[in-house]
Design an enzyme around this catalytic site. Structure first.
Site, PDB file in Angstrom:
ATOM      1  N   TYR A 149     -34.321 -25.101  54.280  1.00 42.65           N
ATOM      2  CA  TYR A 149     -34.197 -23.691  54.644  1.00 42.65           C
ATOM      3  C   TYR A 149     -35.488 -22.967  54.259  1.00 42.65           C
ATOM      4  O   TYR A 149     -36.566 -23.546  54.345  1.00 42.65           O
ATOM      5  CB  TYR A 149     -32.928 -23.078  54.025  1.00 42.65           C
ATOM      6  CG  TYR A 149     -32.497 -21.873  54.829  1.00 42.65           C
ATOM      7  CD1 TYR A 149     -32.129 -22.039  56.165  1.00 42.65           C
ATOM      8  CD2 TYR A 149     -32.530 -20.597  54.312  1.00 42.65           C
ATOM      9  CE1 TYR A 149     -31.793 -20.953  56.946  1.00 42.65           C
ATOM     10  CE2 TYR A 149     -32.184 -19.514  55.087  1.00 42.65           C
ATOM     11  CZ  TYR A 149     -31.828 -19.685  56.400  1.00 42.65           C
ATOM     12  OH  TYR A 149     -31.504 -18.607  57.177  1.00 42.65           O
ATOM     13  N   ARG A 192     -34.809 -12.882  65.842  1.00 40.49           N
ATOM     14  CA  ARG A 192     -35.416 -12.411  64.585  1.00 40.49           C
ATOM     15  C   ARG A 192     -35.350 -13.535  63.545  1.00 40.49           C
ATOM     16  O   ARG A 192     -34.594 -13.475  62.581  1.00 40.49           O
ATOM     17  CB  ARG A 192     -34.677 -11.175  64.066  1.00 40.49           C
ATOM     18  CG  ARG A 192     -35.464 -10.373  63.050  1.00 40.49           C
ATOM     19  CD  ARG A 192     -34.569  -9.583  62.148  1.00 40.49           C
ATOM     20  NE  ARG A 192     -33.723 -10.423  61.312  1.00 40.49           N
ATOM     21  CZ  ARG A 192     -34.102 -10.947  60.144  1.00 40.49           C
ATOM     22  NH1 ARG A 192     -35.316 -10.741  59.677  1.00 40.49           N
ATOM     23  NH2 ARG A 192     -33.275 -11.693  59.434  1.00 40.49           N
ATOM     24  N   LYS A 240     -28.632 -23.547  57.965  1.00 43.29           N
ATOM     25  CA  LYS A 240     -27.530 -22.854  57.294  1.00 43.29           C
ATOM     26  C   LYS A 240     -26.323 -23.772  57.138  1.00 43.29           C
ATOM     27  O   LYS A 240     -25.654 -23.788  56.094  1.00 43.29           O
ATOM     28  CB  LYS A 240     -27.139 -21.596  58.086  1.00 43.29           C
ATOM     29  CG  LYS A 240     -28.034 -20.376  57.817  1.00 43.29           C
ATOM     30  CD  LYS A 240     -27.749 -19.796  56.440  1.00 43.29           C
ATOM     31  CE  LYS A 240     -28.731 -18.706  56.041  1.00 43.29           C
ATOM     32  NZ  LYS A 240     -28.449 -17.417  56.646  1.00 43.29           N
ATOM     33  N   GLU A 289     -26.261 -15.057  63.105  1.00 45.67           N
ATOM     34  CA  GLU A 289     -27.460 -15.344  62.326  1.00 45.67           C
ATOM     35  C   GLU A 289     -28.732 -14.979  63.084  1.00 45.67           C
ATOM     36  O   GLU A 289     -28.931 -15.394  64.227  1.00 45.67           O
ATOM     37  CB  GLU A 289     -27.490 -16.834  61.974  1.00 45.67           C
ATOM     38  CG  GLU A 289     -28.532 -17.211  60.961  1.00 45.67           C
ATOM     39  CD  GLU A 289     -28.236 -16.647  59.588  1.00 45.67           C
ATOM     40  OE1 GLU A 289     -29.206 -16.311  58.880  1.00 45.67           O
ATOM     41  OE2 GLU A 289     -27.051 -16.542  59.212  1.00 45.67           O
ATOM     42  N   ASP A 290     -29.592 -14.174  62.453  1.00 43.83           N
ATOM     43  CA  ASP A 290     -30.931 -13.847  62.953  1.00 43.83           C
ATOM     44  C   ASP A 290     -30.934 -13.200  64.336  1.00 43.83           C
ATOM     45  O   ASP A 290     -31.777 -13.506  65.194  1.00 43.83           O
ATOM     46  CB  ASP A 290     -31.827 -15.089  62.925  1.00 43.83           C
ATOM     47  CG  ASP A 290     -32.306 -15.392  61.511  1.00 43.83           C
ATOM     48  OD1 ASP A 290     -32.061 -14.567  60.619  1.00 43.83           O
ATOM     49  OD2 ASP A 290     -32.926 -16.442  61.292  1.00 43.83           O
ATOM     50  N   ASP A 313     -24.630 -12.908  58.142  1.00 41.89           N
ATOM     51  CA  ASP A 313     -25.196 -13.195  56.828  1.00 41.89           C
ATOM     52  C   ASP A 313     -26.442 -12.371  56.546  1.00 41.89           C
ATOM     53  O   ASP A 313     -26.677 -11.969  55.407  1.00 41.89           O
ATOM     54  CB  ASP A 313     -25.522 -14.682  56.716  1.00 41.89           C
ATOM     55  CG  ASP A 313     -26.072 -15.049  55.355  1.00 41.89           C
ATOM     56  OD1 ASP A 313     -25.413 -14.714  54.353  1.00 41.89           O
ATOM     57  OD2 ASP A 313     -27.163 -15.643  55.279  1.00 41.89           O
ATOM     58  N   ASP A 314     -27.257 -12.089  57.559  1.00 45.93           N
ATOM     59  CA  ASP A 314     -28.466 -11.287  57.348  1.00 45.93           C
ATOM     60  C   ASP A 314     -28.115  -9.897  56.827  1.00 45.93           C
ATOM     61  O   ASP A 314     -28.856  -9.323  56.024  1.00 45.93           O
ATOM     62  CB  ASP A 314     -29.254 -11.142  58.654  1.00 45.93           C
ATOM     63  CG  ASP A 314     -29.650 -12.484  59.233  1.00 45.93           C
ATOM     64  OD1 ASP A 314     -30.270 -13.268  58.505  1.00 45.93           O
ATOM     65  OD2 ASP A 314     -29.313 -12.751  60.394  1.00 45.93           O
ATOM     66  N   ASN A 342     -38.781 -12.851  53.528  1.00 42.18           N
ATOM     67  CA  ASN A 342     -39.139 -14.263  53.730  1.00 42.18           C
ATOM     68  C   ASN A 342     -40.040 -14.399  54.947  1.00 42.18           C
ATOM     69  O   ASN A 342     -40.007 -13.548  55.824  1.00 42.18           O
ATOM     70  CB  ASN A 342     -37.858 -15.092  53.951  1.00 42.18           C
ATOM     71  CG  ASN A 342     -37.031 -15.217  52.700  1.00 42.18           C
ATOM     72  OD1 ASN A 342     -37.557 -15.506  51.633  1.00 42.18           O
ATOM     73  ND2 ASN A 342     -35.739 -14.988  52.810  1.00 42.18           N
TER      74      ASN A 342
END
Length: 569
Positions: free
Chosen positions: A109, A162, A180, A251-252, A274-275, A424
């Site tokens: 990750y 993203r 993930k 996610e993203d 989760d973001d 990150n």
């Protein structure tokens, strides 16, 4: 789709029903043992002559694979090596990952996965998961039927726009769901046959990818508007029908879609982002752990958040609700959370078009009352000087934005300021821990989104805790699945944050670390899952499981990567 039948024998050992023989069995990653097939198994399943004579143990295989991976210097080569192992032997892959999670978390990750997404079309070896494109419109349910296994309980899906700090990566964003889910398996023990990574490959606006002849994705401009919404709607309904017991993790997705889809579907399908929510829980946990060190009660905590995208506003949401649960209300609650975007502090005397930001816009009178009236600078340093926060969070994605002046201002009014440069990958961190500690005379409590080595300041070794979502989302996901939750509530993330903040010992906190060691990821996940199951029950969205039954339920559900006994199926 295939049924994956793993049961427990009378002696407690796992028993796997195997529908393959010979080379086909040897090449199937979910069933293969490699050189650990016994001589009896080799005879029974037509493997004789296909392997060297010696029978190895999984521990010997683990040591061999670990040595092979760590001798590689380039982190991307380590990523490729681990991915190749996963394609050959899933059980061994997860044994290596579980036993060496501290070494390999940064590989599978963040930060290495960002580079793997960028180079996806170059390093592609073998497909994993499903890519759904606009060409599948009207047939998404059918495409989901091509998943390898039928009992899917956990899906991580991205539209690739993203990806960490590297933006739109098109089909290459698949590295994120794969990574993930690897962490879900390693931390929460959800069996890999029950997981499914999905990329909604709706095109890309990354001109370099569109011009690259090696690019493997849907080579069109990114789908937007009603057509995009219709595709996502069909996808959600197809998931509900095909995998009715599955938890869906968004996610993203870029911030506007991230909030919109999370809020639209949270009560339609058991799901979370989760973001937004996982990152928020990490920041809230850091604030709570910091309060343990400073002795400042939650009702007196104040947070300044630099970055008002999905992560930043998600953090603002959860910190505000956490403080409200602690008893803060009214203007004091509004004042406790200050959000800053590229234009400065969010105040209603300036236009704010993004819907997700509007709940965190300060009234101009409140801004003026703390010394930030219209026409005055409202940049980070000015806001810190006026608000006097105890916590500073960075989700800007811009390196160096926690300036020396801003950090020294934090240190002027807070004895133990909590500083969280969370962007990150590592190169995007708002500040380095060494600088933050130097500018605060070693008093800051620092946690970062990507891993940093300990810092020595004035002869003291200070551990830099990693504000990694891996401490939260596996436990929330496992708890939601085991409680059969109809919905993932914000309060589940609040209890996850509270439980996580309680894990570090006084000795851990004395080293400067606000989080436990990554080596403790499995036990931390278990206690968070227990808290989530209780919260789901108490909120009325999950099964009514008695407190005394919950630890056993969680322990029994966590798969351990060991070779099972094989049974012909």
């Amino acid at each position: 789709m295939q049924r994956f039948k793993l049961t427990q024998g009378k002696d407690g050992r796992q028993v796997l029903e195997v529908p393959y023989r010979g080379a086909e069995l040897l090449s199937h990653a979910m069933y293969s043992k490699g050189t650990s097939f016994t001589h009896e198994e080799r005879r029974a399943f037509g493997l004789e002559g296909l392997l060297p004579h010696a029978v190895g143990t999984i521990d010997l295989q683990r040591k061999r694979m670990f040595d092979n991976i760590v001798r590689k210097v380039d982190p991307l080569e380590k990523y490729i090596g681990l991915a190749a192992l996963q394609d050959r032997n899933e059980v061994l892959y997860y044994r290596v990952l579980v036993d060496h999670i501290d070494e390999f978390l940064p590989i599978v990750y963040t930060p290495t996965v960002a580079r793997a997404c960028q180079d996806f079309s170059q390093i592609f070896r073998r497909g994993r998961g499903l890519w759904i494109t606009p060409q599948h419109k009207g047939r998404i349910f059918e495409v989901l039927g091509n998943a390898p296994f039928e009992d899917v309980r956990l899906i991580v899906v991205t539209d690739n726009e993203r990806i960490l700090g590297v933006g739109d990566q098109g089909a290459g964003g698949m590295g994120i769901p794969i990574g993930k889910l690897a962490l879900y398996v390693a931390a929460a023990g959800i069996h890999p046959a029950q997981t499914l990574p999905i990329s909604l490959d709706v095109g890309t606006d990354n001109a370099a990818l569109l011009a690259d002849q090696r690019y493997l994705g849907w080579r069109e401009k990114r789908l937007r508007g009603p057509e995009y919404d219709a595709l996502v709607e069909e996808f959600v309904q197809a998931v509900k029908k095909r995998f009715p017991k599955a938890l869906l993790q968004w996610e993203d997705f870029k911030k506007a879609n991230a909030f919109r889809l999370m809020d639209r579907y949270r009560s339609t399908v058991c799901s979370f982002n989760d973001d937004i929510q996982g990152t928020a829980a990490i920041a809230a946990a850091a604030m709570m752990a910091g309060a343990r060190v400073s002795g400042i009660p939650l009702t007196e905590q104040r947070a300044v958040i630099l970055g008002a995208g999905a992560a930043g506003i998600g953090i603002a949401r959860l910190i505000r609700s956490t403080l409200a649960r602690a008893g803060l209300k009214g203007e004091a609650l509004t004042r406790a959370v200050a959000s800053i975007d590229s234009k400065g502090l969010l105040v209603d005397d300036q236009p704010v078009d993004d819907a997700h930001k509007k709940p965190f816009v300060w009234p101009r009178a409140l801004a003026a009352s703390v010394g930030l009236p219209s026409g005055t600078p409202r940049d980070l340093e000015a806001v810190i000087r006026a608000v006097k926060p105890t916590v500073l969070v960075g989700t800007s994605g811009d390196p160096g934005t926690f300036t020396e002046g801003a950090i020294r201002e934090m240190a002027r009014h807070a004895t133990r300021p909590v500083i969280l440069p969370m962007s990150n990958p590592t190169a995007n961190s708002e500040a380095t821990p060494a600088d933050v500690l130097a500018w605060t005379e070693g008093r800051a409590l620092v946690a970062t989104g990507s891993p940093f080595e300990p810092v020595t300041y004035a002869g003291r070794r200070i551990v830099i805790g990693q504000a990694n979502n891996a401490f939260v989302f596996p436990g929330v996901g496992l708890g939601a699945i085991l409680s059969e939750a109809r919905e993932v509530t914000d309060s589940m993330f609040t209890v996850a944050a509270d439980r996580l903040a309680s894990v570090p010992s006084e000795a851990d906190l004395a080293t400067g670390s606000l989080f436990p060691s990554v080596r403790d990821l499995r036990p931390v996940t278990a206690v968070i899952a227990e808290a989530v199951i209780k919260e789901a029950r108490d909120c009325g969205v999950g099964k009514k499981i008695p407190d005394d039954k919950i630890p056993e339920l969680v322990a029994d559900a966590m798969w351990t990567p060991e070779y099972p006994e094989l049974k012909a199926g």
